[in-house]
Design a protein around this motif. Structure first.
Motif, mmCIF file in Angstrom:
data_model
loop_
_atom_site.group_PDB
_atom_site.id
_atom_site.type_symbol
_atom_site.label_atom_id
_atom_site.label_comp_id
_atom_site.label_asym_id
_atom_site.label_seq_id
_atom_site.Cartn_x
_atom_site.Cartn_y
_atom_site.Cartn_z
ATOM 1 N N PRO A 528 95.828 75.281 92.567
ATOM 2 C CA PRO A 528 95.602 76.501 91.817
ATOM 3 C C PRO A 528 95.876 76.294 90.378
ATOM 4 O O PRO A 528 95.473 76.866 89.403
ATOM 5 C CB PRO A 528 96.551 77.580 92.288
ATOM 6 C CG PRO A 528 96.588 77.045 93.948
ATOM 7 C CD PRO A 528 96.560 75.613 93.615
ATOM 8 N N LYS A 531 93.482 75.162 88.040
ATOM 9 C CA LYS A 531 92.374 76.280 88.184
ATOM 10 C C LYS A 531 92.656 77.238 87.177
ATOM 11 O O LYS A 531 91.850 77.659 86.148
ATOM 12 C CB LYS A 531 91.936 76.768 89.276
ATOM 13 C CG LYS A 531 91.230 76.024 90.597
ATOM 14 C CD LYS A 531 90.845 76.880 91.704
ATOM 15 C CE LYS A 531 91.635 77.015 92.691
ATOM 16 N NZ LYS A 531 91.107 77.509 93.900
ATOM 17 N N ASP A 564 89.051 84.194 92.682
ATOM 18 C CA ASP A 564 89.702 83.348 93.228
ATOM 19 C C ASP A 564 90.953 83.879 93.930
ATOM 20 O O ASP A 564 91.370 85.087 93.764
ATOM 21 C CB ASP A 564 90.499 82.528 92.235
ATOM 22 C CG ASP A 564 90.913 81.211 93.000
ATOM 23 O OD1 ASP A 564 90.269 80.140 92.890
ATOM 24 O OD2 ASP A 564 92.229 81.225 93.529
ATOM 25 N N ASP A 566 93.890 83.019 94.337
ATOM 26 C CA ASP A 566 95.222 82.998 93.959
ATOM 27 C C ASP A 566 95.347 84.031 92.619
ATOM 28 O O ASP A 566 94.393 84.149 91.658
ATOM 29 C CB ASP A 566 95.497 81.620 93.192
ATOM 30 C CG ASP A 566 96.605 81.650 92.684
ATOM 31 O OD1 ASP A 566 97.839 80.859 93.375
ATOM 32 O OD2 ASP A 566 97.204 81.615 91.407
ATOM 33 N N VAL A 569 95.423 82.506 88.870
ATOM 34 C CA VAL A 569 93.834 82.027 88.314
ATOM 35 C C VAL A 569 93.276 83.238 87.894
ATOM 36 O O VAL A 569 92.333 83.211 87.252
ATOM 37 C CB VAL A 569 93.379 81.272 89.569
ATOM 38 C CG1 VAL A 569 91.708 80.823 89.448
ATOM 39 C CG2 VAL A 569 94.177 79.919 90.091
#
Lengths: 587, 510
Positions: A528, A531, A564, A566, A569
């Motif tokens: 993550p 990302k 996403d 997360d 992110v």
């Protein structure tokens, strides 16, 4: 009793807080003293506020310091220059307190006020104050007095001038070393106001007394003022009176005194003519370069270039160069480092032949020094030599030195050399750089210390600026993009950092065709952290590439990231999308 | 005794008469049965330069100041005071002035090390403007203290009625502060309005201040820390009034009084490999006149004189003073008892006094072949060194001092005894005194004196093994190793000694 109209309420509080128990409130209040004075009016400021402050002398030092500072700019609030003398009373008290910084500030403020006062007022108010302080019971008052003579003296009538000079003479022989130190460090200021006849007689006598003081610390300060004093004298007087003292001092028993001479010698050279430099100061300087105390050699070595600049090249080659050779092999690394930081500057002074013949071997040996600071100092001044002899003669030795520094185990050394890489690239040229240094620059991107990786990314940007996009396409980009496949996520992060820096330099086309695909690819990373850094990089590239590219490539990628799992992110992806919208709206 | 001062004055000419010491004062005398708290035990004593003030430090990190009272009626111009000779029939009398907490116990988390608050040394600094200033140190941190009279003031005639504000605070209290802040935020324009009123604003007034009383306030001005890896054993002021040194076991650092975040290492005896360590620094002092000279003593019994002018790092000494040991007399204890626990310069700067475990030695800095005089402090302990080693007493660090005229020296011993020796040529003076109200008792009763334990309170809790702490000498005397007199100081101008017997400060005069 306490009925204050509403608009006055804040200022009433401010006044009350001058005596608050909380030191912070008192400090704030003192800092607003000008506001209080304006509210009270000039008349009441003189008759009430200033006497009130004069009694306020046992407060905490912080408050006294603030008060000393405020009073220095208080003339407008007491009714202008004709009333300036009322400010002297509180400042006089502050001149005697125990804390040095309060006294220094009070003296500074007194000088500020004194320099604006009218001549008659100076005689009536300021000079008596100086005399009172000079005869003060506590040494603190006498210390402060020394810093005020140069204000009082110029306007004083002849008899008073004589008296002031004799008082200063007494201060130079005070029992307390602190007073003598103050007299020594203020002597040149006072000397600047004294008539030339008295300068040669009285002041020089005081100077000579101070230079023979028992206390090293007093002699030290006498040396410090030497150059300033010398500039006040005619060159021939300076040569006759100051020069012998300096030459003696350069052989003083105390290394601290010699250290001070080493620092001051160059300034003094400007005050005396070329002849005394050759006969007296040059030998003294050579002695200092060969002093047995490392600290003295450090000070002397640091001045070697400046000193050579005022000598003729022949004298420099004949007298200074042999010393420089010795210093380059000095046992103290700090001496070598001091030398290395200035020695390159000698090249323009000595000219091409002498540089190649004499200096080059020194440069080369310093480049191989075991102490990294020495090598770094040489490399940092490379441009000065390059102008004189070109880089080719050095390049053979340069490379091993750079490689070694690049792999030094101290990350600060590696950081220092990275910062010189653009300079080196500039001096050495593209060809040399490609062969030898390119690899190093890539290697740093994968350093185990973050600061180095970050500096390496920045370095790539500066190189791209230096050599242009085409060169970067050929020599940087392929290698950098390979990192995308690195198994270490921190290295992949460095790649993203490098891309965000390189994008703006390389321009829209290269960014679109080469960099963007890599970033988009990275958005599918399993980490993550990568990302959301992708999201950040994409955001930074919005302004670099065309609108169409943004819509076609960046937006879909960010949309995908905004879904996403997360949270971080998603956050950065949404930020990115928002800035796309802003750009679209504004265009 | 009335002519005690006169004796001292004529002493250099004729053979000086031994001084007759009299009890003057005691502070913190313990009553029978009173337990001594460890924190109350005095660990440092120092007179200031004029002798008008005395400071003690204790294991609890406190500094107590005393001031001289018998010269109070001469209060006048300071310079006159300095020059004045005190009448010879007076002796210095002191009274408690103030005390403050100088150091607190600390814990060094990086090294997992507890730092005691115990004051190791106190040194007075040049005082100015009526303030007293001194340096105090524990094992790691040196602090610069200023003690000054502060006037306790009553402020009245405020613009804003404080009683009203008090009445309904905190609401009003907070509104005051916000309004003043608002004012500050747009101070510029408001004050322009004020300047329009030429006479100022008549309803505003400055607060009236009336002084109620004066109070002594101690303020810590500077803290010099993080410069010593080992325990600080000495601090010493330079005659230049600007710098001081601090010494630990292996290094001596030079400080500027004004700068607390930077110090220069001037002596470093730490070997590259700590296993090669054979000698540590035990004490260091600046020369009283020459600002560039300082002396330090070592655990091997040597004193080194260094000249700071020669080099920045003074690892090479300019003079070394040590006594060659007599061949064949070496024993296991030789090295331990040779260790110097304290050195002091005489006021003239010519002599150095050193104390090792059994002797006091006086050195002339112009003679490095050996001491000019050696005084046996408690030679009778020599056969007992083994016991003293067993109970660690052999590592006790006794201090020493010189009289202001340099004619006598003094140092402490066990059983609360201290000894005064004449050191002028031909002097045989060697007095033993006991730190209690009858100091001379010791001499008269040496042979027949009953056990010391009668005099010492039975309820005292002692550290260590009680029974082993006292030993009986050939004369039947007992020597109590727990009541040791480590710290004492000689008044700078008069024959007066202050000494510390555990928590009590005894003062004697002659």
């Amino acid at each position: 009793m306490s009925t204050v109209e509403a608009p006055l309420y804040p200022i009433a509080v401010l006044i009350d807080e001058l005596k608050n128990d909380d030191i912070q409130l008192r400090l704030d209040s003192i800092r607003r003293l000008s506001t209080i004075a304006r509210a009270l009016g000039e008349e009441r400021t003189r008759s009430e506020l200033i006497p009130f402050l004069s009694e306020n002398n046992d407060d905490d030092d912080e408050v006294l310091l603030a008060m000393a500072e405020e009073l220095g700019v208080f003339i407008p609030y007491v009714g202008g220059v004709e009333h300036a003398h009322v400010l002297l009373t509180p400042l006089e008290t502050l001149c005697t307190v125990e804390e040095t910084c309060v006294r220094d500030k009070a003296v500074e403020s007194l000088c500020k006020i004194g320099s604006q006062m009218r001549e008659n007022d100076l005689i009536e108010w300021f000079t008596p104050l100086v005399k009172r302080l000079a005869a003060g019971e506590w040494f603190t008052a006498r210390v402060s007095a020394c810093g005020l003579f140069h204000i009082a003296y110029p306007s004083a009538p002849e008899t008073l001038k004589t008296e002031l000079r004799s008082i200063y003479g007494q201060l130079c022989q005070d029992d307390m070393p602190m007073v003598r130190r103050s007299a020594a460090s203020n002597l040149w200021k006072f000397a600047g106001t004294v008539e030339s006849a008295h300068l040669k007689a009285d002041i020089m006598q005081m100077f000579e007394d101070l230079t023979q003081d028992d206390q090293d610390t007093v002699r030290l300060l006498a040396v410090e003022g030497c150059a300033a004093l010398g500039k006040l004298l005619e060159p021939q007087d300076c040569a006759a009176r100051i020069l012998p003292v300096i030459v003696t001092f350069s052989q003083d028993k105390s290394w601290r005194v010699r250290y001070m001479v080493a620092n001051q010698l160059y300034e003094l050279c400007e005050a005396v003519g070329p002849e005394p430099i050759r006969t007296d100061l040059l030998p003294a300087y050579v002695r200092l370069l060969r002093d047995n105390e490392a600290e003295v050699r450090i000070a002397a070595a640091g001045k070697v270039t400046k000193f050579c600049q005022i000598l003729s090249p022949e004298l420099a080659i004949q007298h200074i160069l042999p010393c420089v050779k010795e210093l380059s092999l000095d046992s103290s690394q700090h001496v070598r480092a001091a030398l290395a930081s200035v020695v390159m500057g000698m090249a323009p002074v000595l000219g091409k032949d002498a540089t190649i013949e004499q200096l080059l071997p020194i440069f080369l040996s310093l480049l191989k020094d075991e102490f990294p600071d020495v090598r770094l100092n040489i490399i940092s001044k490379l441009d000065q030599v390059n102008q004189v002899i070109g880089i080719d003669l050095l390049s053979q030795s340069l490379l091993p030195a750079i490689v070694e520094l690049a792999e030094d185990r101290h990350w600060r050394v590696r950081l220092a050399i990275i910062e010189y890489i653009p300079l080196l690239a500039n001096q050495l040229g593209v060809g040399f750089f490609d062969d030898k240094l390119g690899g190093l620059c890539m290697q740093w991107l994968q350093d185990k210390v973050y600061s180095i990786r970050d500096a390496a990314a920045n370095n790539l940007k500066r190189l791209a600026e230096e050599f242009g996009p085409d060169w970067a396409m050929q020599h940087i980009i392929p290698q950098v993009l390979e990192i995308a496949n690195d198994s270490h996520y921190l290295h992949r992060m460095t790649l993203l950092r490098a891309i965000s820096l390189l994008g703006p330099v390389l321009g829209s086309e290269i960014t679109r065709s080469k960099l963007l695909p890599v970033v988009v690819n990275a958005s599918k990373d399993r980490v993550p952290n990568i990302k959301f850094n992708v999201a950040k990089v994409l955001q930074s590239l919005i302004s670099v590439v065309d609108q169409s590219v943004v819509e076609k490539t960046i937006r879909p990628c960010l949309v995908e990231l905004s879904e996403d799992p997360d949270v971080d992110v998603r956050y950065f992806a949404v930020q990115g999308l928002q800035s796309i919208d802003q750009v679209t709206m504004s265009s | 005794m009335n002519n005690g001062g006169a004796e001292a004055a004529v002493a250099p000419v004729g053979g000086p008469q031994p001084l007759e010491w009299k009890f003057s004062q005691v502070f913190g005398e313990r009553t029978a049965g009173e337990e001594i708290q460890d924190v109350d035990i005095i660990s440092a004593i120092e007179f200031n330069r004029t002798g008008d003030h005395l400071a003690t430090g204790d294991r609890g990190g406190r500094v107590v100041l005393f001031e001289r009272t018998d010269t109070q009626d001469h209060v006048g111009h300071r310079r006159d005071l300095e020059k004045m000779d005190y009448p010879i029939n007076r002796h210095p009398l002191f009274r408690y002035k103030t005390e403050f907490q100088s150091h607190e116990p600390e814990f060094d988390y990086l090294k997992s090390l507890e730092i005691e608050e115990k004051i190791n040394k106190i040194r007075w600094c040049q005082s100015a403007y009526g303030a007293l200033s001194l340096l105090s140190t524990n094992d790691k941190t040196i602090k610069f203290w200023k003690v000054q009279e502060k006037q306790v003031k009553k402020v009245c005639d405020l613009n804003v009625d404080s009683t009203k504000a008090m009445g309904n605070d905190p609401i009003v209290g907070s509104s005051i502060s916000t309004s003043s802040k608002q004012y500050m935020a747009n101070g510029g324009c408001t004050s322009n309005d004020f300047s329009l009123l030429s006479g100022g604003l008549p309803s505003l007034r400055l607060p009236m201040v009336t002084t109620l009383e004066t109070n002594l306030m101690a303020r810590c001005r500077r803290i010099y820390s993080h410069a010593h890896d080992y325990h600080i054993n000495s601090i010493s002021n330079n005659s230049d009034g600007e710098t001081f040194i601090s010494a630990d076991d292996l290094r001596i650092n030079l400080w500027n009084l004004e700068i607390s975040n930077q110090s220069f290492n001037i002596v470093d005896v730490k070997p590259a490999n700590m296993e090669d360590l054979t000698e540590v620094i035990t004490s260091a002092e600046f020369h009283p006149i020459h600002c560039n000279m300082l002396a330090y003593s070592s655990s091997k019994g040597s004193i080194r004189l260094i000249d700071m002018r020669q080099s920045a790092l003074c690892d090479t000494h300019s003079k070394l003073f040590e006594e060659q040991e007599a061949p064949g007399s070496r024993s296991f204890f030789t090295d331990i008892i040779a260790s110097i626990s304290d050195i002091k310069f005489a006021k003239d700067g010519r002599h150095i006094l050193s104390r090792d475990y059994l002797t006091l030695k006086l050195w002339d800095i112009n003679m490095d072949s050996g001491p000019v005089a050696t005084f046996q402090v408690h030679e009778y302990l020599r056969p007992k060194l083994c016991d003293l080693y067993e109970n660690d007493s052999i590592f006790d660090k006794f201090e020493c001092c010189l009289s202001g005229d340099g004619l006598r020296v003094a140092t402490g011993s066990y059983s609360n005894l201290f000894r005064v020796f004449g050191c002028s040529e031909g002097s045989k003076e060697a007095t033993t005194l006991e730190a209690n109200k009858n100091p001379m008792r010791r001499q008269g009763l040496t042979a027949s004196r009953p056990s010391r334990s009668l005099a010492s309170p039975s309820g005292v809790v002692r550290r260590g093994k009680g029974a082993d702490n006292s030993a009986v000498d050939a004369n039947g005397n007992t020597f109590d190793f727990t009541t040791k007199l480590l710290h004492l100081a000689w008044h700078p101008t008069e024959n007066s000694i202050a000494c510390a017997a555990s928590n009590s400060l005894y003062m004697y005069y002659a």
